[in-house]
Design an enzyme around this catalytic site. Sequence first.
Site, mmCIF file in Angstrom:
data_model
loop_
_atom_site.group_PDB
_atom_site.id
_atom_site.type_symbol
_atom_site.label_atom_id
_atom_site.label_comp_id
_atom_site.label_asym_id
_atom_site.label_seq_id
_atom_site.Cartn_x
_atom_site.Cartn_y
_atom_site.Cartn_z
ATOM 1 N N SER A 74 0.696 -1.238 0.072
ATOM 2 C CA SER A 74 0.108 0.091 0.040
ATOM 3 C C SER A 74 0.834 1.184 0.117
ATOM 4 C CB SER A 74 -0.896 -0.075 1.286
ATOM 5 O OG SER A 74 -2.016 0.907 0.926
ATOM 6 N N ASP A 94 -9.888 -3.212 -5.376
ATOM 7 C CA ASP A 94 -9.205 -2.259 -4.737
ATOM 8 C C ASP A 94 -9.208 -0.963 -5.789
ATOM 9 O OD1 ASP A 94 -7.089 -1.087 -3.531
ATOM 10 O OD2 ASP A 94 -5.621 -2.529 -4.015
ATOM 11 N N HIS A 138 -8.262 -4.755 -0.887
ATOM 12 C CA HIS A 138 -7.062 -4.063 -0.311
ATOM 13 C C HIS A 138 -6.785 -4.404 1.051
ATOM 14 C CE1 HIS A 138 -4.187 -0.948 -0.688
ATOM 15 N NE2 HIS A 138 -4.271 -0.539 0.295
#
Length: 401
Positions: free
Chosen positions: A189, A341, A371
């Site tokens: 991320s 995501d 995610h």
Amino acid sequence: MGYKPLCFGLTCILFAYYIYTPMPENIEEPWKVRIMDAAIKTASLMATILEKTGIKRFDELFSIIIKLDYTQPISDENVTVMDTTFSDIPVRLYLPKRKRESQRPAVIFIHGGAFVLGSYKQTPLDLLNRWTANKLDAVVVGVDPSLAPQYPFPVPYEDVVSVVKFFLQDKILAKYGVDPNRICISGDSSGGTLAAGVAQLIQNDPELKHKLKAQALIYPGLQVVDLSLPSHRENEHGPLLSWKLAIKLACLYLTQDKVLPQAMMKNQHMPHGSMQLFKLVNWSTFLPEEYKKSHVYTEPILGRLNPSYSILLDSRLSPLAVNDSQLQNLPLTYILTCQHDILRDDGLMYVSRLQNAGVKVSHDHMEDGIHGALSFMASPIYLKLGIRIKDKYINWLEENL
Ligand SMILES: *[C@@H]1O[C@H](CO)[C@@H](O)[C@H](O)[C@H]1NC(C)=O
Ligand SMILES: *[C@@H]1O[C@H](CO)[C@@H](O)[C@H](O)[C@H]1NC(C)=O
Ligand SMILES: *[C@@H]1O[C@H](CO)[C@@H](O)[C@H](O)[C@H]1NC(C)=O
């Protein structure tokens, strides 16, 4: 009555409401995901209320929850684990105990959390780094760059640069028995954003003797230029990471001013003179056909935001928004993307851009992926998806580092 019982009552009502949010059909363990999703949505609304009433800043509630999951550096039979600092930045080292004649590979791992939350101390990441060290017989360095809003852009980025440069020194590599030709930088991320940005700097710096052999980016965010990609539109409400939550948290990396997140929600945040950058992140050009679906490309609207933020032009924030000349020296790359995501298309476009620039890329796409699944690999919430992502990442490292 104090505000705490009131908050508790409200939390229960919100949770009961959010639990019925529709989920994509193909996800695994849908009830677990539903519970997590409802918990995050409830926490977001509670955080908004606490912020509006002036009790806590938006990110503080999330920060309290995440810190409940922090671990101590505990060595096991295979790996010595210790917390220390590299160049004054906190790091957790995982040093394999096995005897070995030759030098070891190394992985520098940067955690996600939208630049405002998280740590290598979180149980799932501690496990991930421990497993990586054990499986690869590698030295692993978990990095805790400073967090926004206390330390906004570019401090977290600069912290990672300092750690990597510190580690790449001959005397440090020798101290830990690391092979200078087998070092990978990884992140998930926002950790992937930092890893990708720092890899560009390191590989293009003629002063540095040692370079990275590989970069591994797990559902990374790679640009803030165009915030109306097909993946933003399709996954606006999550699961887990909604568009609004991502923008609210990630904007704290740049400013505490409220107009920026509002402009970003409308995709009208970029200043005049940024058209060049839109070419570099043009989903209509760089996204594989199957992800474009029936989405229509709309030309950007520039210069609406007042005051304008020139940092939005900075490639340390948007590693996708650089010319091919800055991509071509990048190392062997692993990118993992998830279908459900908002950040999916950032990763997909980076795959295309890197391949166009002649960089060797391995790409795994999780058709049922969501995610942040890597953060759910330990109780209380254990997702099989998290374990599958972990296995894909570690297997790639094993074969390529
Ligand atoms: C240590 O390594 C062995 C062999 O890889 C493995 O079976 C064992 O589970 C590891 N121990 C821990 C605590 O991870
Ligand atoms: C993006 O690509 C589309 C089609 O490939 C093109 O029509 C559009 O002008 C491009 N926009 C920018 C800003 O490059
Ligand atoms: C990328 O290339 C364009 C045109 O060749 C140039 O105008 C621009 O300054 C370059 N951008 C960067 C970040 O090097």
